[in-house]
Design an enzyme around this catalytic site. Sequence first.
Site, PDB file in Angstrom:
ATOM      1  N   ARG A  53      62.596  33.362  76.680  1.00  0.00           N
ATOM      2  CA  ARG A  53      62.617  34.588  77.525  1.00  0.00           C
ATOM      3  C   ARG A  53      61.744  35.737  76.646  1.00  0.00           C
ATOM      4  O   ARG A  53      61.719  35.736  75.767  1.00  0.00           O
ATOM      5  CB  ARG A  53      63.957  35.067  77.868  1.00  0.00           C
ATOM      6  CG  ARG A  53      64.913  34.171  78.569  1.00  0.00           C
ATOM      7  CD  ARG A  53      64.577  34.298  80.242  1.00  0.00           C
ATOM      8  NE  ARG A  53      65.555  33.479  80.921  1.00  0.00           N
ATOM      9  CZ  ARG A  53      65.057  32.086  81.084  1.00  0.00           C
ATOM     10  NH1 ARG A  53      64.200  31.490  80.850  1.00  0.00           N
ATOM     11  NH2 ARG A  53      66.039  31.353  82.098  1.00  0.00           N
ATOM     12  N   HIS A  72      55.143  31.008  82.675  1.00  0.00           N
ATOM     13  CA  HIS A  72      56.477  30.625  82.886  1.00  0.00           C
ATOM     14  C   HIS A  72      56.608  29.114  83.465  1.00  0.00           C
ATOM     15  O   HIS A  72      57.189  28.797  84.639  1.00  0.00           O
ATOM     16  CB  HIS A  72      57.607  31.562  83.506  1.00  0.00           C
ATOM     17  CG  HIS A  72      58.887  31.306  83.295  1.00  0.00           C
ATOM     18  ND1 HIS A  72      59.765  32.328  83.120  1.00  0.00           N
ATOM     19  CD2 HIS A  72      59.650  30.047  83.170  1.00  0.00           C
ATOM     20  CE1 HIS A  72      61.005  31.905  82.886  1.00  0.00           C
ATOM     21  NE2 HIS A  72      60.837  30.561  83.042  1.00  0.00           N
TER      22      HIS A  72
HETATM   23  P1  NDP Z   1      71.371  25.560  75.057  1.00  0.00           P
HETATM   24  O1  NDP Z   1      72.591  26.449  75.426  1.00  0.00           O
HETATM   25  O2  NDP Z   1      71.936  24.186  75.288  1.00  0.00           O
HETATM   26  O3  NDP Z   1      71.056  25.921  73.615  1.00  0.00           O
HETATM   27  C1  NDP Z   1      70.924  27.119  73.177  1.00  0.00           C
HETATM   28  C2  NDP Z   1      71.000  26.824  71.426  1.00  0.00           C
HETATM   29  O4  NDP Z   1      70.772  28.495  71.043  1.00  0.00           O
HETATM   30  C3  NDP Z   1      72.095  26.447  70.757  1.00  0.00           C
HETATM   31  O5  NDP Z   1      71.853  25.626  69.762  1.00  0.00           O
HETATM   32  C4  NDP Z   1      72.618  27.872  70.296  1.00  0.00           C
HETATM   33  O6  NDP Z   1      73.612  27.562  69.211  1.00  0.00           O
HETATM   34  C5  NDP Z   1      71.535  28.612  69.984  1.00  0.00           C
HETATM   35  N1  NDP Z   1      72.045  30.051  69.878  1.00  0.00           N
HETATM   36  C6  NDP Z   1      72.548  30.842  70.907  1.00  0.00           C
HETATM   37  N2  NDP Z   1      72.676  32.104  70.501  1.00  0.00           N
HETATM   38  C7  NDP Z   1      72.415  32.220  68.962  1.00  0.00           C
HETATM   39  C8  NDP Z   1      72.512  32.959  68.011  1.00  0.00           C
HETATM   40  N3  NDP Z   1      72.891  34.387  68.309  1.00  0.00           N
HETATM   41  N4  NDP Z   1      72.017  32.650  66.754  1.00  0.00           N
HETATM   42  C9  NDP Z   1      71.339  31.205  66.684  1.00  0.00           C
HETATM   43  N5  NDP Z   1      71.225  30.513  67.623  1.00  0.00           N
HETATM   44  C10 NDP Z   1      71.918  30.772  68.697  1.00  0.00           C
HETATM   45  O7  NDP Z   1      70.208  26.448  75.763  1.00  0.00           O
HETATM   46  P2  NDP Z   1      68.835  25.428  76.470  1.00  0.00           P
HETATM   47  O8  NDP Z   1      68.397  24.423  75.293  1.00  0.00           O
HETATM   48  O9  NDP Z   1      69.503  24.465  77.662  1.00  0.00           O
HETATM   49  O10 NDP Z   1      67.923  26.283  76.902  1.00  0.00           O
HETATM   50  C11 NDP Z   1      67.486  27.268  76.040  1.00  0.00           C
HETATM   51  C12 NDP Z   1      66.827  28.392  76.840  1.00  0.00           C
HETATM   52  O11 NDP Z   1      65.429  27.903  77.138  1.00  0.00           O
HETATM   53  C13 NDP Z   1      67.156  28.814  78.237  1.00  0.00           C
HETATM   54  O12 NDP Z   1      68.330  29.671  77.906  1.00  0.00           O
HETATM   55  C14 NDP Z   1      66.191  29.689  78.728  1.00  0.00           C
HETATM   56  O13 NDP Z   1      66.053  30.896  78.493  1.00  0.00           O
HETATM   57  C15 NDP Z   1      64.909  28.981  78.108  1.00  0.00           C
HETATM   58  N6  NDP Z   1      64.260  27.989  79.139  1.00  0.00           N
HETATM   59  C16 NDP Z   1      62.893  28.307  79.204  1.00  0.00           C
HETATM   60  C17 NDP Z   1      62.145  27.382  80.332  1.00  0.00           C
HETATM   61  C18 NDP Z   1      60.763  27.731  80.725  1.00  0.00           C
HETATM   62  O14 NDP Z   1      60.091  27.058  81.420  1.00  0.00           O
HETATM   63  N7  NDP Z   1      60.066  28.851  79.722  1.00  0.00           N
HETATM   64  C19 NDP Z   1      62.850  26.351  81.011  1.00  0.00           C
HETATM   65  C20 NDP Z   1      64.079  26.125  80.664  1.00  0.00           C
HETATM   66  C21 NDP Z   1      64.902  26.944  79.933  1.00  0.00           C
HETATM   67  P3  NDP Z   1      74.895  26.556  68.958  1.00  0.00           P
HETATM   68  O15 NDP Z   1      74.222  25.169  69.120  1.00  0.00           O
HETATM   69  O16 NDP Z   1      75.410  26.914  67.831  1.00  0.00           O
HETATM   70  O17 NDP Z   1      75.684  26.672  70.220  1.00  0.00           O
HETATM   71  C1  OXD Z   2      65.050  28.164  83.203  1.00  0.00           C
HETATM   72  C2  OXD Z   2      63.550  28.746  83.311  1.00  0.00           C
HETATM   73  O1  OXD Z   2      65.845  28.846  82.552  1.00  0.00           O
HETATM   74  O2  OXD Z   2      62.783  28.191  84.154  1.00  0.00           O
HETATM   75  O3  OXD Z   2      65.265  27.058  83.628  1.00  0.00           O
HETATM   76  O4  OXD Z   2      63.129  29.445  82.603  1.00  0.00           O
END
Ligand code: NDP
Ligand code: OXD
Length: 309
Positions: A224, A272
């Site tokens: 993000r 994006h």
């Molecule tokens: P998940 O919820 O599966 O994973 C999130 C990860 O972040 C987990 O490992 C979590 O830790 C870690 N995390 C969260 N908060 C913290 C923190 N404060 N400190 C350290 N680690 C933290 O999310 P996804 O992998 O499915 O997606 C991640 C992000 O990717 C989405 O939220 C979105 O913003 C972005 N995205 C972007 C896209 C694009 O096209 N650019 C498309 C899709 C997604 P833990 O494992 O310990 O819970």
């Molecule tokens: C998502 C994205 O969060 O597209 O899926 O950014």
Amino acid sequence: MAILFRSTSDSAEAWRAALRPHLPELDLRVWPDVGDADEIEAALVWRPEPGLLARFPKLRLICSLGAGVDHLLRDPELPRQVPIVRLVDPFMTEAMSEYVLAQVLRLHRQDHVYAAQQSRRVWREHPQPNAGARRVGVLGLGELGSDAARKLAVFGFAVAGWSRSEKRLPGIESFHGPEGLKAMAARSEILVCLLPLTAETEGVLDAALFAAMPKGAAIVNAARGRHLVDADLLAALDSGQLAAAVLDVFREEPLPRAHPFWRHPRIVLTPHVAAATHAPTAALSIVENLRRLADGKPLHHVVDPARGY
Ligand code: NDP
Ligand code: OXD
């Protein structure tokens, strides 16, 4: 069950076509033509306007049409008692890993350096380490980060990951919690951000983190825009602390035409597109949760609003 559809970017017709084969009885109501608000029990939404979801008193499920849910949790009128599920789709996971691999390989092979040389017709060779000598870090080891980290390791990179809770992933050095972040930064020549946007992760890509990284390091932000402090990135690139950045996401999207990122010679931008939602496969995850809702079974991929993801 009547289902609200509201997205600022997804096509309602594409979603109807993707859902219909699995749900022949589908009653999808596309905002604003939703009929009786009391009949809506589920919502499929991407960046709905704040206050929209509060208009449906019988709402029992909110499905994000993307992996991230920051677009929902920032709504001050969000009906807090209604569960939110996010999108987890193997197609999206593969797309994100492709993006991360492509960008890390380009940085590793110094594409930005050779592109700049080409524009000046300069023929100059630079030392090229093997992947095993390149330390790559992945912030976030969830659905997307863990797959990207694993595939980077298959390419031979020296991969580490950072998460909130402690993790043990084969072949990946793991760091966790606020205390693990500095150590993670210190060993990462290429740092990829795949975190959810929460109160804790906002602004994580800032001057302090860049200063902790090896001089000449690079970042890839595919999570993000608000993870990144824009002015800190520009300062780190200008001082040479960072050599390059690849950005897929921005504080304001589309990125305003006057934004300095557009013209920066060491920033690569994509609009994006790292892992766009793909209705034909994403529909399976949504259908599964709609069936679970109807059958009173536990939902999949439920968001914890207190954690923010
Ligand atoms: P998940 O919820 O599966 O994973 C999130 C990860 O972040 C987990 O490992 C979590 O830790 C870690 N995390 C969260 N908060 C913290 C923190 N404060 N400190 C350290 N680690 C933290 O999310 P996804 O992998 O499915 O997606 C991640 C992000 O990717 C989405 O939220 C979105 O913003 C972005 N995205 C972007 C896209 C694009 O096209 N650019 C498309 C899709 C997604 P833990 O494992 O310990 O819970
Ligand atoms: C998502 C994205 O969060 O597209 O899926 O950014």
